[in-house]
Design a protein around this motif. Structure first.
Motif, PDB file in Angstrom:
ATOM      1  N   ASP A 258      -8.432   7.934  -9.719  1.00 47.18           N
ATOM      2  CA  ASP A 258      -7.180   7.645 -10.423  1.00 47.18           C
ATOM      3  C   ASP A 258      -6.040   7.379  -9.447  1.00 47.18           C
ATOM      4  O   ASP A 258      -5.248   6.444  -9.652  1.00 47.18           O
ATOM      5  CB  ASP A 258      -6.806   8.794 -11.359  1.00 47.18           C
ATOM      6  N   ALA A 259      -5.945   8.171  -8.392  1.00 48.47           N
ATOM      7  CA  ALA A 259      -4.890   7.968  -7.394  1.00 48.47           C
ATOM      8  C   ALA A 259      -5.035   6.611  -6.719  1.00 48.47           C
ATOM      9  O   ALA A 259      -4.042   5.899  -6.494  1.00 48.47           O
ATOM     10  CB  ALA A 259      -4.925   9.092  -6.363  1.00 48.47           C
ATOM     11  N   GLU A 260      -6.269   6.231  -6.405  1.00 51.77           N
ATOM     12  CA  GLU A 260      -6.500   4.929  -5.783  1.00 51.77           C
ATOM     13  C   GLU A 260      -6.155   3.792  -6.743  1.00 51.77           C
ATOM     14  O   GLU A 260      -5.537   2.807  -6.353  1.00 51.77           O
ATOM     15  CB  GLU A 260      -7.948   4.819  -5.311  1.00 51.77           C
ATOM     16  N   ASN A 261      -6.545   3.934  -7.999  1.00 49.45           N
ATOM     17  CA  ASN A 261      -6.240   2.890  -8.988  1.00 49.45           C
ATOM     18  C   ASN A 261      -4.734   2.747  -9.210  1.00 49.45           C
ATOM     19  O   ASN A 261      -4.233   1.625  -9.361  1.00 49.45           O
ATOM     20  CB  ASN A 261      -6.959   3.175 -10.303  1.00 49.45           C
ATOM     21  N   GLN A 262      -4.002   3.852  -9.234  1.00 51.36           N
ATOM     22  CA  GLN A 262      -2.542   3.793  -9.382  1.00 51.36           C
ATOM     23  C   GLN A 262      -1.906   3.093  -8.189  1.00 51.36           C
ATOM     24  O   GLN A 262      -1.012   2.262  -8.351  1.00 51.36           O
ATOM     25  CB  GLN A 262      -1.960   5.197  -9.553  1.00 51.36           C
ATOM     26  N   ALA A 263      -2.361   3.420  -7.005  1.00 54.02           N
ATOM     27  CA  ALA A 263      -1.821   2.774  -5.805  1.00 54.02           C
ATOM     28  C   ALA A 263      -2.166   1.295  -5.781  1.00 54.02           C
ATOM     29  O   ALA A 263      -1.335   0.461  -5.395  1.00 54.02           O
ATOM     30  CB  ALA A 263      -2.354   3.477  -4.556  1.00 54.02           C
ATOM     31  N   LEU A 264      -3.371   0.950  -6.205  1.00 49.57           N
ATOM     32  CA  LEU A 264      -3.774  -0.456  -6.250  1.00 49.57           C
ATOM     33  C   LEU A 264      -2.909  -1.242  -7.235  1.00 49.57           C
ATOM     34  O   LEU A 264      -2.539  -2.395  -6.972  1.00 49.57           O
ATOM     35  CB  LEU A 264      -5.249  -0.579  -6.612  1.00 49.57           C
ATOM     36  N   ALA A 265      -2.563  -0.634  -8.341  1.00 49.02           N
ATOM     37  CA  ALA A 265      -1.679  -1.295  -9.315  1.00 49.02           C
ATOM     38  C   ALA A 265      -0.337  -1.629  -8.678  1.00 49.02           C
ATOM     39  O   ALA A 265       0.225  -2.706  -8.912  1.00 49.02           O
ATOM     40  CB  ALA A 265      -1.493  -0.415 -10.550  1.00 49.02           C
ATOM     41  N   LEU A 266       0.186  -0.723  -7.844  1.00 56.29           N
ATOM     42  CA  LEU A 266       1.449  -0.990  -7.150  1.00 56.29           C
ATOM     43  C   LEU A 266       1.299  -2.121  -6.134  1.00 56.29           C
ATOM     44  O   LEU A 266       2.183  -2.962  -6.007  1.00 56.29           O
ATOM     45  CB  LEU A 266       1.960   0.279  -6.462  1.00 56.29           C
ATOM     46  N   ILE A 267       0.178  -2.131  -5.428  1.00 57.56           N
ATOM     47  CA  ILE A 267      -0.093  -3.213  -4.471  1.00 57.56           C
ATOM     48  C   ILE A 267      -0.144  -4.544  -5.221  1.00 57.56           C
ATOM     49  O   ILE A 267       0.422  -5.545  -4.786  1.00 57.56           O
ATOM     50  CB  ILE A 267      -1.419  -2.969  -3.717  1.00 57.56           C
ATOM     51  N   ASN A 268      -0.805  -4.547  -6.362  1.00 60.54           N
ATOM     52  CA  ASN A 268      -0.913  -5.773  -7.156  1.00 60.54           C
ATOM     53  C   ASN A 268       0.434  -6.231  -7.705  1.00 60.54           C
ATOM     54  O   ASN A 268       0.592  -7.405  -8.056  1.00 60.54           O
ATOM     55  CB  ASN A 268      -1.924  -5.588  -8.293  1.00 60.54           C
ATOM     56  N   GLN A 269       1.399  -5.315  -7.792  1.00 57.14           N
ATOM     57  CA  GLN A 269       2.755  -5.670  -8.222  1.00 57.14           C
ATOM     58  C   GLN A 269       3.632  -6.078  -7.042  1.00 57.14           C
ATOM     59  O   GLN A 269       4.828  -6.256  -7.191  1.00 57.14           O
ATOM     60  CB  GLN A 269       3.403  -4.489  -8.948  1.00 57.14           C
ATOM     61  N   GLY A 270       3.019  -6.184  -5.864  1.00 56.83           N
ATOM     62  CA  GLY A 270       3.753  -6.631  -4.693  1.00 56.83           C
ATOM     63  C   GLY A 270       4.385  -5.527  -3.876  1.00 56.83           C
ATOM     64  O   GLY A 270       5.208  -5.785  -3.006  1.00 56.83           O
ATOM     65  N   GLN A 271       4.001  -4.281  -4.113  1.00 51.97           N
ATOM     66  CA  GLN A 271       4.574  -3.158  -3.373  1.00 51.97           C
ATOM     67  C   GLN A 271       3.645  -2.744  -2.242  1.00 51.97           C
ATOM     68  O   GLN A 271       3.072  -1.662  -2.244  1.00 51.97           O
ATOM     69  CB  GLN A 271       4.853  -1.992  -4.313  1.00 51.97           C
ATOM     70  N   GLY A 272       3.505  -3.615  -1.263  1.00 51.02           N
ATOM     71  CA  GLY A 272       2.647  -3.348  -0.113  1.00 51.02           C
ATOM     72  C   GLY A 272       1.588  -4.423   0.002  1.00 51.02           C
ATOM     73  O   GLY A 272       1.282  -5.120  -0.956  1.00 51.02           O
ATOM     74  N   ALA A 273       1.058  -4.540   1.205  1.00 49.57           N
ATOM     75  CA  ALA A 273       0.091  -5.595   1.472  1.00 49.57           C
ATOM     76  C   ALA A 273      -1.353  -5.100   1.406  1.00 49.57           C
ATOM     77  O   ALA A 273      -2.221  -5.775   0.891  1.00 49.57           O
ATOM     78  CB  ALA A 273       0.368  -6.200   2.845  1.00 49.57           C
ATOM     79  N   MET A 274      -1.580  -3.920   1.939  1.00 52.44           N
ATOM     80  CA  MET A 274      -2.937  -3.396   1.997  1.00 52.44           C
ATOM     81  C   MET A 274      -2.936  -1.951   1.540  1.00 52.44           C
ATOM     82  O   MET A 274      -1.940  -1.244   1.678  1.00 52.44           O
ATOM     83  CB  MET A 274      -3.491  -3.465   3.421  1.00 52.44           C
ATOM     84  N   LEU A 275      -4.082  -1.508   1.062  1.00 52.85           N
ATOM     85  CA  LEU A 275      -4.239  -0.135   0.609  1.00 52.85           C
ATOM     86  C   LEU A 275      -5.340   0.515   1.436  1.00 52.85           C
ATOM     87  O   LEU A 275      -6.453  -0.014   1.518  1.00 52.85           O
ATOM     88  CB  LEU A 275      -4.604  -0.113  -0.873  1.00 52.85           C
ATOM     89  N   PHE A 276      -5.012   1.635   2.054  1.00 52.84           N
ATOM     90  CA  PHE A 276      -5.962   2.382   2.871  1.00 52.84           C
ATOM     91  C   PHE A 276      -6.263   3.704   2.169  1.00 52.84           C
ATOM     92  O   PHE A 276      -5.399   4.566   2.061  1.00 52.84           O
ATOM     93  CB  PHE A 276      -5.396   2.628   4.274  1.00 52.84           C
ATOM     94  N   CYS A 277      -7.485   3.828   1.682  1.00 57.38           N
ATOM     95  CA  CYS A 277      -7.903   5.026   0.961  1.00 57.38           C
ATOM     96  C   CYS A 277      -8.551   5.970   1.963  1.00 57.38           C
ATOM     97  O   CYS A 277      -9.563   5.628   2.586  1.00 57.38           O
ATOM     98  CB  CYS A 277      -8.860   4.657  -0.166  1.00 57.38           C
ATOM     99  N   GLU A 278      -7.978   7.145   2.077  1.00 55.96           N
ATOM    100  CA  GLU A 278      -8.285   8.060   3.167  1.00 55.96           C
ATOM    101  C   GLU A 278      -9.665   8.700   3.116  1.00 55.96           C
ATOM    102  O   GLU A 278     -10.127   9.232   4.100  1.00 55.96           O
ATOM    103  CB  GLU A 278      -7.206   9.137   3.211  1.00 55.96           C
TER     104      GLU A 278
END
Length: 170
Positions: free
Chosen positions: A56-76
Motif C-alpha cells: 500500500d505504501a508503495e502504491n501510494q507513492a507511485l500514485a504521487l510519482i504518476n501525478q508528477g511529484q518525483g521522477a523515480m521511486l526507490f522501494c527500500e
C-alpha cells in the motif's frame, strides 16, 4: 525500482543516495518502524498485514510519482523480502505468490549483496548466519524475475554500481 537484500546490505542508505542523485522518492522499509513501535519482531500471523502495508505504501507513492511529484521511486525492501522472512522464520510460503505478483511491477530490482560490515540493529538483525540464509532464499526467489541486477561494493563504489545499473537498464 526495488532495492532488496538480506539484513544489513545497505538498502536504506543506498535508497536515500539514489533518491538524492535522481530527484526520486523513497518508500522506506515499514518493518523497521513496526519493530520500534511494537518493541518486537512480527509474529507469523502479522506477516501478511505487514506485507500488505508495504504494498500500500508503495502504491501510494507511485500514485504521487504518476501525478508528477518525483521522477523515480526507490522501494527500500519490497514485499518479497517480507515473504522470504516469513518463509525463513516460520516455514510459511503463503505470502510468496502475492509478493511475486507485486514484484513484477518494478521496472528493475537492485539485489544488494552482503559485502558491507554486519552491524547489530536492535530487534531486526540476527547475525551473519541468518543474513547468509536469507540472502540465499532471496536469490532463489529473485531468479523468477527479470531485470534483477546485483549491486556490490562499499561506499562510493556501491552507489556508482547502482547508478551504472540505472543508466544501463532503464
Amino acid at each position: 525500482m526495488c532495492l532488496i537484500g538480506a539484513e544489513c546490505t545497505g538498502k536504506s542508505t543506498l535508497a536515500q543516495q539514489l533518491a538524492a542523485q535522481t530527484g526520486g522518492q523513497v518508500v522506506p522499509e515499514l518493518l523497521r518502524d513496526w519493530c520500534v513501535r511494537h518493541g518486537r519482531t512480527p509474529r507469523r500471523d502479522e506477516q501478511a498485514a505487514l506485507m500488505q502495508a508495504q504494498i500500500d505504501a508503495e502504491n501510494q507513492a507511485l500514485a504521487l510519482i504518476n501525478q508528477g511529484q518525483g521522477a523515480m521511486l526507490f522501494c527500500e525492501c519490497g514485499p518479497l523480502l517480507t515473504a522470504v522472512y516469513s518463509q525463513f522464520y516460520f516455514a510459511d510460503n503463503s505470502l510468496l505468490a502475492a509478493a511475486h505478483l507485486h514484484h513484477q511491477s518494478y521496472a528493475m530490482t537492485l539485489w544488494l549483496q552482503p559485502d558491507l560490515p554486519w552491524v547489530a540493529d536492535g530487534l531486526q538483525r540476527d547475525g551473519l548466519a541468518v543474513q547468509a540464509a536469507v540472502q540465499h532464499l532471496l536469490g532463489q526467489q529473485l531468479a523468477m524475475h527479470t531485470s534483477v541486477v546485483r549491486v556490490s561494493g562499499v561506499g562510493a563504489a556501491r552507489l556508482q554500481a547502482a547508478m551504472f545499473a540505472l543508466a544501463h537498464e532503464t
